[in-house]
Design a protein around this motif. Structure first.
Motif, mmCIF file in Angstrom:
data_model
loop_
_atom_site.group_PDB
_atom_site.id
_atom_site.type_symbol
_atom_site.label_atom_id
_atom_site.label_comp_id
_atom_site.label_asym_id
_atom_site.label_seq_id
_atom_site.Cartn_x
_atom_site.Cartn_y
_atom_site.Cartn_z
ATOM 1 N N HIS A 19 0.771 -1.218 -0.099
ATOM 2 C CA HIS A 19 0.078 -0.013 -0.118
ATOM 3 C C HIS A 19 0.793 1.304 -0.110
ATOM 4 N N GLU A 20 0.130 2.551 -0.119
ATOM 5 C CA GLU A 20 0.935 3.478 -0.286
ATOM 6 C C GLU A 20 0.596 4.458 0.878
ATOM 7 N N LEU A 21 -0.193 4.277 1.769
ATOM 8 C CA LEU A 21 -0.498 5.125 2.972
ATOM 9 C C LEU A 21 0.321 5.052 4.055
ATOM 10 N N LYS A 22 0.995 6.166 4.584
ATOM 11 C CA LYS A 22 1.489 6.110 5.681
ATOM 12 C C LYS A 22 0.715 5.952 6.865
ATOM 13 N N GLY A 23 1.363 5.379 8.027
ATOM 14 C CA GLY A 23 0.631 5.345 9.071
ATOM 15 C C GLY A 23 -0.650 4.223 9.097
ATOM 16 N N ALA A 24 -0.826 3.435 8.163
ATOM 17 C CA ALA A 24 -1.880 2.544 7.958
ATOM 18 C C ALA A 24 -1.269 1.309 7.371
ATOM 19 N N ALA A 25 -2.093 0.147 7.269
ATOM 20 C CA ALA A 25 -1.610 -0.821 6.650
ATOM 21 C C ALA A 25 -3.078 -1.289 5.911
ATOM 22 N N LYS A 26 -2.659 -1.903 4.587
ATOM 23 C CA LYS A 26 -3.913 -2.299 3.749
ATOM 24 C C LYS A 26 -3.935 -3.760 4.015
ATOM 25 N N VAL A 27 -5.168 -4.103 4.485
ATOM 26 C CA VAL A 27 -5.338 -5.637 4.943
ATOM 27 C C VAL A 27 -6.288 -6.212 3.984
ATOM 28 N N GLU A 28 -6.170 -7.331 3.446
ATOM 29 C CA GLU A 28 -6.984 -7.977 2.678
ATOM 30 C C GLU A 28 -7.724 -9.430 3.428
ATOM 31 N N VAL A 29 -8.756 -9.272 3.548
ATOM 32 C CA VAL A 29 -9.683 -10.289 4.500
ATOM 33 C C VAL A 29 -10.440 -11.189 3.323
ATOM 34 N N ARG A 30 -10.233 -12.255 3.655
ATOM 35 C CA ARG A 30 -10.820 -13.548 3.160
ATOM 36 C C ARG A 30 -12.180 -13.698 3.401
ATOM 37 N N LEU A 31 -13.296 -13.700 2.841
ATOM 38 C CA LEU A 31 -14.646 -14.029 3.107
ATOM 39 C C LEU A 31 -15.297 -15.034 2.418
ATOM 40 N N LEU A 32 -16.242 -15.874 2.821
ATOM 41 C CA LEU A 32 -16.802 -16.865 2.061
ATOM 42 C C LEU A 32 -18.185 -16.233 1.947
ATOM 43 N N GLU A 33 -18.645 -16.328 0.701
ATOM 44 C CA GLU A 33 -19.951 -15.902 0.106
ATOM 45 C C GLU A 33 -20.905 -17.072 -0.263
ATOM 46 N N LEU A 34 -22.158 -17.110 0.034
ATOM 47 C CA LEU A 34 -22.975 -18.197 -0.367
ATOM 48 C C LEU A 34 -23.551 -17.995 -1.699
ATOM 49 N N ASP A 35 -23.303 -18.675 -2.653
ATOM 50 C CA ASP A 35 -24.201 -18.745 -4.044
ATOM 51 C C ASP A 35 -25.454 -19.590 -3.708
ATOM 52 N N GLU A 36 -26.641 -18.995 -3.640
ATOM 53 C CA GLU A 36 -27.904 -19.500 -3.614
ATOM 54 C C GLU A 36 -28.129 -20.431 -4.561
ATOM 55 N N ASN A 37 -27.626 -20.451 -5.974
ATOM 56 C CA ASN A 37 -27.961 -21.400 -6.687
ATOM 57 C C ASN A 37 -27.353 -22.824 -6.597
ATOM 58 N N LEU A 38 -26.050 -22.663 -6.356
ATOM 59 C CA LEU A 38 -25.167 -23.901 -6.084
ATOM 60 C C LEU A 38 -25.225 -24.294 -4.625
#
Length: 167
Positions: A19-38
């Motif tokens: 990331h390019e922002l000082k004093g901060a961290a860019k965090v990637e969070v993995r989430l699970l999304e439900l596919d209603e069809n499958l």
């Protein structure tokens, strides 16, 4: 109402990314999304900027973040609660011992004392004497800096040569 208040107090585990922002961290969070069809869950990724005033987080670290009661800035909506794992320092969560591949570091050290380090094995590296990660920051290691992004370089005389938005 109950779900909204629960989501506000939720903690997320994520990985720090560049990331390019000082004093901060860019965090990637993995989430699970439900596919209603499958009727299956599929991974999706959400990016958050978390307040990190000490700038302890580096690219690849696993951290625990919490949503701030009020946004600090337009981008910073979370804060880093705890550094869980530093990149390269793998710790077994049950025993708390450091791990190399499928063996504990103390097992490898004990084996090396008895038989000597093996060829092409991680046993020849001394982790106790190794400098901490980031010790060359600002000298030779530039992983903490933002990568240079030049999409196109215009030749002198071109109307967009000195335009910073064009390069």
């Amino acid at each position: 109402m109950m779900a909204k208040s629960l989501a506000r107090s939720a903690l997320f585990v994520g990985k720090c990314i560049a990331h390019e922002l000082k004093g901060a961290a860019k965090v990637e969070v993995r989430l699970l999304e439900l596919d209603e069809n499958l009727h299956m869950y599929f991974p999706s990724f959400q990016h958050y900027f978390a307040d990190d005033p000490k700038e302890e987080c580096k690219t690849g670290d696993i951290v625990l973040i919490r949503e701030l009661p009020e946004k600090k800035t337009v981008l910073i909506t979370h804060s880093v609660e705890k550094m869980l794992y530093k990149l390269g320092d793998v710790t077994d969560p049950i025993t708390g011992k450091n791990v190399i591949m499928s063996k504990y570091r103390d097992q490898i050290k004990e084996r090396n004392e008895q038989f000597g380090p093996g060829e092409g094995d991680a046993g020849g590296f001394n982790y106790e004497e190794a400098p901490p990660r980031g010790w060359q920051e600002g000298k030779k290691d530039f992983s903490h800096r933002v990568g240079y992004k030049a999409w196109h370089v215009f030749e002198p005389g071109h109307p967009l040569h000195d335009d910073p938005a064009a390069s």
